[in-house]
Design an enzyme around this catalytic site. Structure first.
Site, PDB file in Angstrom:
ATOM      1  N   SER A  61       0.914  -1.155  -0.074  1.00 56.20           N
ATOM      2  CA  SER A  61      -0.155  -0.028   0.069  1.00 56.20           C
ATOM      3  C   SER A  61       1.006   1.370  -0.065  1.00 56.20           C
ATOM      4  O   SER A  61       0.349   2.307  -0.391  1.00 56.20           O
ATOM      5  CB  SER A  61      -0.972   0.260   1.149  1.00 56.20           C
ATOM      6  OG  SER A  61      -2.175  -0.644   1.005  1.00 56.20           O
ATOM      7  N   LYS A  64       0.717   3.581  -2.958  1.00 59.67           N
ATOM      8  CA  LYS A  64      -0.678   4.275  -3.291  1.00 59.67           C
ATOM      9  C   LYS A  64      -0.383   5.787  -3.261  1.00 59.67           C
ATOM     10  O   LYS A  64      -0.810   6.631  -3.829  1.00 59.67           O
ATOM     11  CB  LYS A  64      -1.687   4.062  -2.158  1.00 59.67           C
ATOM     12  CG  LYS A  64      -2.220   2.541  -2.396  1.00 59.67           C
ATOM     13  CD  LYS A  64      -3.163   2.158  -1.127  1.00 59.67           C
ATOM     14  CE  LYS A  64      -3.856   0.831  -1.581  1.00 59.67           C
ATOM     15  NZ  LYS A  64      -4.326   0.178  -0.423  1.00 59.67           N
ATOM     16  N   TYR A 188      -2.200  -2.269 -10.565  1.00 59.50           N
ATOM     17  CA  TYR A 188      -2.496  -2.186  -9.063  1.00 59.50           C
ATOM     18  C   TYR A 188      -1.741  -3.182  -8.302  1.00 59.50           C
ATOM     19  O   TYR A 188      -0.998  -3.122  -7.433  1.00 59.50           O
ATOM     20  CB  TYR A 188      -3.682  -2.088  -8.708  1.00 59.50           C
ATOM     21  CG  TYR A 188      -4.207  -2.220  -7.342  1.00 59.50           C
ATOM     22  CD1 TYR A 188      -3.858  -0.947  -6.642  1.00 59.50           C
ATOM     23  CD2 TYR A 188      -4.401  -3.195  -6.680  1.00 59.50           C
ATOM     24  CE1 TYR A 188      -4.218  -0.967  -5.198  1.00 59.50           C
ATOM     25  CE2 TYR A 188      -4.805  -3.414  -5.172  1.00 59.50           C
ATOM     26  CZ  TYR A 188      -4.371  -2.193  -4.507  1.00 59.50           C
ATOM     27  OH  TYR A 188      -4.685  -2.215  -3.183  1.00 59.50           O
ATOM     28  N   TYR A 240      -4.112   3.148   7.798  1.00 60.09           N
ATOM     29  CA  TYR A 240      -5.381   2.478   7.636  1.00 60.09           C
ATOM     30  C   TYR A 240      -6.430   3.157   8.673  1.00 60.09           C
ATOM     31  O   TYR A 240      -6.028   4.177   9.108  1.00 60.09           O
ATOM     32  CB  TYR A 240      -5.182   0.937   7.857  1.00 60.09           C
ATOM     33  CG  TYR A 240      -4.128   0.360   7.075  1.00 60.09           C
ATOM     34  CD1 TYR A 240      -4.323   0.508   5.566  1.00 60.09           C
ATOM     35  CD2 TYR A 240      -3.288  -0.556   7.503  1.00 60.09           C
ATOM     36  CE1 TYR A 240      -3.384  -0.036   4.693  1.00 60.09           C
ATOM     37  CE2 TYR A 240      -2.201  -0.895   6.622  1.00 60.09           C
ATOM     38  CZ  TYR A 240      -2.239  -0.700   5.274  1.00 60.09           C
ATOM     39  OH  TYR A 240      -1.343  -1.394   4.532  1.00 60.09           O
ATOM     40  N   VAL A 258       0.917  -4.047   3.767  1.00 61.86           N
ATOM     41  CA  VAL A 258       0.790  -5.226   4.423  1.00 61.86           C
ATOM     42  C   VAL A 258       2.227  -6.091   4.395  1.00 61.86           C
ATOM     43  O   VAL A 258       2.522  -7.071   4.958  1.00 61.86           O
ATOM     44  CB  VAL A 258      -0.197  -5.932   3.919  1.00 61.86           C
ATOM     45  CG1 VAL A 258      -1.527  -5.239   4.659  1.00 61.86           C
ATOM     46  CG2 VAL A 258      -0.033  -6.249   2.666  1.00 61.86           C
TER      47      VAL A 258
END
Ligand code: GLN
Length: 304
Positions: A61, A64, A188, A240, A258
């Site tokens: 992540s 992102k 992605y 998160y 993660v």
């Protein structure tokens, strides 16, 4: 600083025993959970490292943040935020709940999976060209041309990524995403599988701490206004559904993945890269968060 980091690693490695490896991607389960490492890269080019700082892991992540900056540079702020929102969700990163309960169903922010997939869909070109734009920005920020993606992790993500597929097709149904969904997902999943060390991550953080300018040449690689937007999302949504607690206890922009990595930065001072694959129940590196808590306290890093 070198000694501070070494002490922090020695003191906090014990926390890794309380965490769990990400198990939803089989490839991420095959690592040593006691790994903990940190790198700090300062705006004058100084590098400090400790623990398993050379360990290679996938960004997950953390990318992102990069993808958001690519999409913003290419499309501008107004266009991007027509398709993705600016609000924290309070839900896990892969949740579909808010897409259904808050209408219109654009994803709430670019740091959750739905928002990141929508952001990927805004980058122009073939899947290959789009992935190149993302990895190219990472190579430039780190000054490391050898950065590539881990094909095994990519295959593993692709084979098990049905929840991400569901998010993407759901958004396609509501016109948030256009075009070929499998191509968006290829980009992605590949961006999630980009492989780095904590040193690379610290260098990414340093460019952001330097408002988008390269440390080596002072070249403005990314417009400062775009870096500011990315850093703001890191504060509000980067950890998160633990972002609020992290802002209170650590108080610096950070983004976790993660794979156990955390990208963080102290504005105008340095970038920080942390790796610790054992995760807490929200999916953040358990040892990494403890490490950053203590570092922030000791060096008074909070921006608040
Ligand atoms: N590739 C991961 C996924 O989409 C990234 C998630 C994460 O790091 N939280 O499921």
């Amino acid at each position: 600083m070198q000694k501070v980091l070494q002490d922090l690693i020695n003191k906090n490695r014990k926390w890794t025993q309380n965490g769990n490896l990400a198990d939803y991607i089989p490839e991420l389960e095959n690592v040593d959970p006691s790994i903990l490492g940190i790198s700090i890269f300062g705006l004058n080019g100084e590098l400090y490292t400790a623990g398993d700082y050379q360990y290679k892991f996938t960004l997950q992540s953390i990318t992102k943040v990069i993808t958001l900056m690519v999409a913003l540079m290419e499309n501008g702020v107004d266009e991007v935020f027509q398709y993705v929102g600016m609000e924290p969700t309070g839900d896990p990163f892969n949740s579909i709940v808010k897409l259904e309960t808050i209408k219109p169903s654009k994803p709430l922010n670019p740091m959750i999976n739905a928002g990141a997939i929508a952001t990927v869909s805004l980058i122009e070109g073939t899947a290959e060209e789009r992935f190149f734009k993302i990895i190219d920005l990472i190579r430039k920020m780190t000054g490391n041309d050898r950065i590539s993606y881990n094909d095994k992790v990519y295959q593993s993500e692709n084979a098990t990524g049905d929840l991400n597929r569901a998010l993407a097709y759901y958004m396609k149904n509501y016109g948030i995403i256009k075009g070929n969904i499998e191509e968006h997902l290829e980009v992605y999943f590949k961006q999630s599988s980009i492989e780095v060390t904590s040193m690379d991550v610290a260098k990414i953080g340093a460019v952001m701490a330097n408002d988008g300018k390269l440390i080596s040449s002072n070249e403005q690689l990314i417009p400062a206004g775009i870096v500011r937007i990315a850093k703001t999302f890191m504060i509000t949504c980067g950890m998160y559904n633990a972002s609020g607690e992290f802002a209170l206890k650590v108080g610096i922009p950070a983004k976790s993945g993660v794979g156990g990595g955390i990208l963080a930065l102290a504005p105008k001072q340095f970038g920080i890269g942390v790796i610790g694959p054992a995760l807490d129940d929200k999916g953040n590196s358990i040892g990494g968060v403890k490490l950053l808590e203590e570092l922030s306290r000791e060096r008074q890093l909070t921006i608040f």
